[in-house]
Design an enzyme around this catalytic site. Sequence first.
Site, PDB file in Angstrom:
ATOM      1  N   GLU A  60       0.819  -1.205   0.000  1.00  0.00           N
ATOM      2  CA  GLU A  60       0.000   0.000   0.000  1.00  0.00           C
ATOM      3  C   GLU A  60       0.858   1.262   0.000  1.00  0.00           C
ATOM      4  O   GLU A  60       0.497   2.266  -0.613  1.00  0.00           O
ATOM      5  CB  GLU A  60      -0.940   0.003   1.216  1.00  0.00           C
ATOM      6  N   HIS A 129     -10.428  -5.885   8.088  1.00  0.00           N
ATOM      7  CA  HIS A 129     -11.083  -5.686   6.807  1.00  0.00           C
ATOM      8  C   HIS A 129     -12.341  -4.819   6.927  1.00  0.00           C
ATOM      9  O   HIS A 129     -12.697  -4.130   5.976  1.00  0.00           O
ATOM     10  CB  HIS A 129     -11.471  -7.034   6.183  1.00  0.00           C
TER      11      HIS A 129
END
Length: 325
Positions: A60, A129
């Site tokens: 990321e 998540h």
Amino acid sequence: MAKTTMIKAITQALDQEIKRDDKVLVFGEDVGRNGGVFRATDGLQDANGKDRVFDTPLAESGIGGLATGLALQGFRPVPEIQFFGFVFEVMDEIAGQISRIGHRMGGTRKMPITIRAPFGGGVHTPELHSDSLEGLMAQTPGLKVVVPSGPYDAKGLLLSAIRSDDPVVFLEHMKLYRSVKEEVPDEEYTIPLDKAAVKREGKDVSIITYGYMVQESLKAAADLAKEGIEAEVLDLRTISPLDEEAILATVKKTGRAVIVQEAQRQAGVAAQVASVIAEKGILSLEAPIGRVSAPDTPYPFSEAESIWLPNKADIIAKVKETVNF
């Protein structure tokens, strides 16, 4: 005009914007050939080529750095963070670079970056998540933070986000991807990034919310109407900057406010909305401001999420408490 899901509305918006502007680039983990973990980019690489829609390494921080560099070179990057719980890996780039460059360079350089990411509970995902971390973004100066509540808004807001010269964090609640269908025009249209929307008119109390909680609030309002309580539902749509005019207008109309968020209570968007009402609209209030949120604990394992997440029943209870004050 056909009814469609939010995931298809997002795919359509991305495809139309890639074709309209050759500076738009879509990239992230598995967004190319696989079409993304939720298939938001399904078919876009085949339709537009590997130079416009492409996969990145599972990093990321690298995705954020690439977006920053591309924006400085005149592109309009649309990176995807596969799940927003992974934002910590790219926080330095988002909060330390992307959000600051316009200010740092005196407005001479733009950061037209739209960071897309799924988030939100109720779909039994693993740890990290489902977390609602939008408050971190809303507290970061220089970012616009957009959270659509359905397919129609998702397409119009996403097109506006990509065309914006400011960096936008565009958060897509996972439970909304395929659970709600709305009529969505095939042609391009935009929705302003700084305007809330009344999703249900009412006169007795204002429910102010965003994202998936708009759907829970509309269900609550329908049930409350059967008991003679007419609740107005205001969808913030953009949580930074807030549409203070719309917030104050609905509170002035009803005299009562219940603010709903899925995220934990401490330092959340609801607290900021409450402060706006308290500072600028307190004379309109006939009862204390109510808040509905998740508890201040880490997101639970999926077996317990239905207990942890706020829902229609919680909203109804808080509205009744506020109306009967």
